[in-house]
Scaffold this active site. Structure first.
Site, mmCIF file in Angstrom:
data_model
loop_
_atom_site.group_PDB
_atom_site.id
_atom_site.type_symbol
_atom_site.label_atom_id
_atom_site.label_comp_id
_atom_site.label_asym_id
_atom_site.label_seq_id
_atom_site.Cartn_x
_atom_site.Cartn_y
_atom_site.Cartn_z
ATOM 1 N N GLU A 17 10.606 7.967 -18.816
ATOM 2 C CA GLU A 17 10.308 9.009 -17.825
ATOM 3 C C GLU A 17 11.089 10.278 -18.146
ATOM 4 O O GLU A 17 12.263 10.219 -18.514
ATOM 5 C CB GLU A 17 10.704 8.530 -16.417
ATOM 6 C CG GLU A 17 10.459 9.597 -15.352
ATOM 7 C CD GLU A 17 10.524 9.042 -13.950
ATOM 8 O OE1 GLU A 17 9.672 8.201 -13.612
ATOM 9 O OE2 GLU A 17 11.431 9.440 -13.206
ATOM 10 N N GLY A 108 6.573 11.177 -1.952
ATOM 11 C CA GLY A 108 7.682 12.140 -2.068
ATOM 12 C C GLY A 108 8.627 11.952 -0.893
ATOM 13 O O GLY A 108 8.233 11.440 0.163
ATOM 14 N N HIS A 148 12.108 -0.110 0.540
ATOM 15 C CA HIS A 148 12.268 1.350 0.616
ATOM 16 C C HIS A 148 13.280 1.687 1.716
ATOM 17 O O HIS A 148 13.328 1.011 2.745
ATOM 18 C CB HIS A 148 10.887 1.975 0.926
ATOM 19 C CG HIS A 148 10.911 3.475 0.954
ATOM 20 N ND1 HIS A 148 10.880 4.205 2.115
ATOM 21 C CD2 HIS A 148 10.976 4.386 -0.059
ATOM 22 C CE1 HIS A 148 10.903 5.496 1.829
ATOM 23 N NE2 HIS A 148 10.955 5.634 0.508
ATOM 24 N N LYS A 164 -1.148 -0.288 -0.271
ATOM 25 C CA LYS A 164 -1.202 0.727 -1.341
ATOM 26 C C LYS A 164 -2.036 0.204 -2.522
ATOM 27 O O LYS A 164 -2.863 0.925 -3.069
ATOM 28 C CB LYS A 164 0.237 1.056 -1.770
ATOM 29 C CG LYS A 164 0.346 2.033 -2.889
ATOM 30 C CD LYS A 164 1.574 2.934 -2.833
ATOM 31 C CE LYS A 164 2.915 2.306 -2.918
ATOM 32 N NZ LYS A 164 3.993 3.305 -2.876
ATOM 33 N N GLN A 175 11.543 1.278 -8.384
ATOM 34 C CA GLN A 175 12.751 2.091 -8.285
ATOM 35 C C GLN A 175 13.836 1.403 -9.120
ATOM 36 O O GLN A 175 13.743 0.198 -9.395
ATOM 37 C CB GLN A 175 13.163 2.140 -6.793
ATOM 38 C CG GLN A 175 14.440 2.854 -6.457
ATOM 39 C CD GLN A 175 14.357 4.331 -6.767
ATOM 40 O OE1 GLN A 175 14.377 4.692 -7.955
ATOM 41 N NE2 GLN A 175 14.248 5.149 -5.747
ATOM 42 N N LYS A 271 17.083 12.654 -21.908
ATOM 43 C CA LYS A 271 18.163 12.489 -22.897
ATOM 44 C C LYS A 271 17.646 11.678 -24.086
ATOM 45 O O LYS A 271 17.636 10.443 -24.050
ATOM 46 C CB LYS A 271 19.354 11.784 -22.252
ATOM 47 C CG LYS A 271 20.046 12.647 -21.213
ATOM 48 C CD LYS A 271 21.256 11.956 -20.660
ATOM 49 C CE LYS A 271 21.915 12.831 -19.612
ATOM 50 N NZ LYS A 271 22.522 12.035 -18.542
HETATM 51 P P1 FAD Z 1 4.917 5.352 0.457
HETATM 52 O O1 FAD Z 1 4.259 4.317 -0.347
HETATM 53 O O2 FAD Z 1 4.054 6.199 1.335
HETATM 54 O O3 FAD Z 1 6.041 4.631 1.346
HETATM 55 C C1 FAD Z 1 6.966 5.421 2.109
HETATM 56 C C2 FAD Z 1 7.449 4.601 3.301
HETATM 57 O O4 FAD Z 1 6.370 4.438 4.222
HETATM 58 C C3 FAD Z 1 7.934 3.189 2.945
HETATM 59 O O5 FAD Z 1 9.026 2.889 3.774
HETATM 60 C C4 FAD Z 1 6.724 2.309 3.277
HETATM 61 O O6 FAD Z 1 7.123 0.994 3.622
HETATM 62 C C5 FAD Z 1 6.141 3.065 4.468
HETATM 63 N N1 FAD Z 1 4.678 2.864 4.563
HETATM 64 C C6 FAD Z 1 3.790 2.968 3.546
HETATM 65 N N2 FAD Z 1 2.535 2.723 4.013
HETATM 66 C C7 FAD Z 1 2.647 2.458 5.343
HETATM 67 C C8 FAD Z 1 1.718 2.138 6.375
HETATM 68 N N3 FAD Z 1 0.406 2.059 6.110
HETATM 69 N N4 FAD Z 1 2.210 1.940 7.627
HETATM 70 C C9 FAD Z 1 3.527 2.043 7.902
HETATM 71 N N5 FAD Z 1 4.461 2.353 6.961
HETATM 72 C C10 FAD Z 1 4.016 2.559 5.699
HETATM 73 N N6 FAD Z 1 9.590 11.544 -5.822
HETATM 74 C C11 FAD Z 1 9.200 12.778 -6.178
HETATM 75 O O7 FAD Z 1 9.362 13.723 -5.394
HETATM 76 N N7 FAD Z 1 8.660 13.058 -7.398
HETATM 77 C C12 FAD Z 1 8.446 12.085 -8.319
HETATM 78 O O8 FAD Z 1 7.944 12.366 -9.412
HETATM 79 C C13 FAD Z 1 8.846 10.746 -7.990
HETATM 80 N N8 FAD Z 1 8.660 9.721 -8.858
HETATM 81 C C14 FAD Z 1 8.976 8.432 -8.488
HETATM 82 C C15 FAD Z 1 8.719 7.375 -9.369
HETATM 83 C C16 FAD Z 1 9.038 6.064 -9.030
HETATM 84 C C17 FAD Z 1 8.751 4.942 -9.991
HETATM 85 C C18 FAD Z 1 9.645 5.798 -7.771
HETATM 86 C C19 FAD Z 1 10.014 4.383 -7.392
HETATM 87 C C20 FAD Z 1 9.901 6.836 -6.876
HETATM 88 C C21 FAD Z 1 9.567 8.162 -7.220
HETATM 89 N N9 FAD Z 1 9.783 9.229 -6.343
HETATM 90 C C22 FAD Z 1 9.415 10.506 -6.697
HETATM 91 C C23 FAD Z 1 10.437 9.004 -5.045
HETATM 92 C C24 FAD Z 1 9.407 8.736 -3.911
HETATM 93 O O9 FAD Z 1 8.622 9.883 -3.704
HETATM 94 C C25 FAD Z 1 10.214 8.384 -2.651
HETATM 95 O O10 FAD Z 1 10.854 7.153 -2.813
HETATM 96 C C26 FAD Z 1 9.451 8.449 -1.336
HETATM 97 O O11 FAD Z 1 10.410 8.372 -0.273
HETATM 98 C C27 FAD Z 1 8.433 7.335 -1.116
HETATM 99 O O12 FAD Z 1 7.350 7.516 -1.908
HETATM 100 P P2 FAD Z 1 6.199 6.369 -1.980
HETATM 101 O O13 FAD Z 1 5.119 6.891 -2.790
HETATM 102 O O14 FAD Z 1 6.799 5.064 -2.317
HETATM 103 O O15 FAD Z 1 5.772 6.356 -0.420
#
Ligand code: FAD
Length: 287
Positions: A17, A108, A148, A164, A175, A271
């Site tokens: 990444e 995000g 999360h 999802k 993560q 890096k």
């Molecule tokens: P979601 O899948 O929407 O989950 C967020 C929260 O909502 C979780 O607690 C989940 O349990 C809850 N949730 C989900 N669906 C529901 C539902 N239907 N009902 C109730 N609760 C629900 N951030 C960036 O800004 N840019 C990046 O490029 C980036 N890359 C990443 C790459 C990886 C591999 C990882 C693991 C994280 C990355 N992140 C990035 C961080 C990420 O955006 C954050 O961790 C963010 O807080 C959650 O994103 P998500 O897509 O997992 O969210």
């Protein structure tokens, strides 16, 4: 190439990444670093995206160069916490126009000022939308081996993860984690919950003490005692810490592969030397 096809066809994969610069002034040096990482011939490379969309132009430019000049399969990230449907559609079209076949669809982090866009609530909402707009794209999603941070119960987080995947997510990337037992436990639970897509293990080589304070603290990952001892002993000496961090990450990867977790995504933090050291440590294993 679609990442799901790579994951399905190769027994062991190593991918990296990178992140785009926040300003145009930093573009050249970030581009150089990402190109050196591309020269290591990873299975694919992911390019992150600022949660507020601030890096969208640079994410797309880095992704285009990696794909078109270096012939690396690219996973371009996209977040929706601050984007409306029109912006997401614009980014999907832009990524497609530069030949990107893979999008990492993320919510995000919610910004400190709480200013969010309400077109999508969760990543799964955006995934369903992208799947409708571009049925042929390969879509990745994030997952959290220890749950999360916003979700108090891991079982609820896994139920949300299932939604999802059902919305159209082809594969997942975790993560960072530092205790492989957390990963094995997580995999057991998600498979039992009916989540069957490939999962890439996200490995962060910790090579300086600041990273422990910033990334590790933010991720909420459990810190094993032997990791803590390593930082305690070598944290003051950058070269020693770098060597120890690369070896710790390599050890994690070897244990994962030995236990059947064969897709490894390294948070290489732009890096090339660290990415190369890990790749070299695995040279025979990757053959
Ligand atoms: P979601 O899948 O929407 O989950 C967020 C929260 O909502 C979780 O607690 C989940 O349990 C809850 N949730 C989900 N669906 C529901 C539902 N239907 N009902 C109730 N609760 C629900 N951030 C960036 O800004 N840019 C990046 O490029 C980036 N890359 C990443 C790459 C990886 C591999 C990882 C693991 C994280 C990355 N992140 C990035 C961080 C990420 O955006 C954050 O961790 C963010 O807080 C959650 O994103 P998500 O897509 O997992 O969210």
């Amino acid at each position: 190439m679609k990442i799901i096809d790579i994951l399905n066809s190769k027994e062991v994969t190593l991918s990296f990444e990178v992140f785009p610069p926040k300003t145009d002034a930093g573009f050249a040096s970030v581009a150089r670093a990402t190109h050196k990482i591309a020269d290591l011939h990873p299975a694919f490379m992911s390019v992150t995206y600022g949660a507020a969309g601030s890096t969208s132009k640079n994410t797309a430019q880095i992704a285009a160069d990696l794909q078109n000049i270096y012939d690396v399969s690219v996973l371009a990230h996209l977040t929706c916490v601050a984007s409306d449907k029109a912006k997401v559609a614009e980014m999907v079209r832009l990524y497609q126009s530069i030949g990107v076949e893979n999008i990492m669809a993320l919510r995000g982090d919610v910004p400190k000022d709480g200013r969010v866009c309400h077109d999508y609530t969760y990543a799964s909402d955006m995934i369903a939308d992208i799947r409708e707009q571009a049925p042929d794209l390969c879509i990745g999603g994030a997952c959290y081996v220890e749950g999360h941070v916003e979700c108090t119960r891991q079982s609820d987080d896994i139920k949300n993860l299932k939604k999802k995947v059902d919305a159209g997510c082809d594969f997942l990337t975790t993560q960072m984690f530092f205790d492989n037992n957390m990963m094995y436990n997580f995999l057991y639970k998600i498979r039992a919950a009916g989540i069957e897509v490939p999962v890439c293990a996200g490995i962060m080589p910790i090579t300086n003490e600041n990273q422990v304070r910033r990334s590790v603290a933010l991720s909420g990952a459990t810190i094993p005692q032997r990791f803590r001892q390593m930082v305690d002993r070598f944290g003051d000496d950058p070269e020693k810490m770098k060597q120890a961090g690369v070896i710790y990450a390599t050890g994690q990867i070897i244990d994962l592969i030995a236990n059947g977790v064969t897709h490894i995504h390294v948070y290489s933090m732009n890096k090339p030397d660290i990415a190369a050291a890990i790749r070299d440590n695995l040279s025979e294993i990757l053959k």
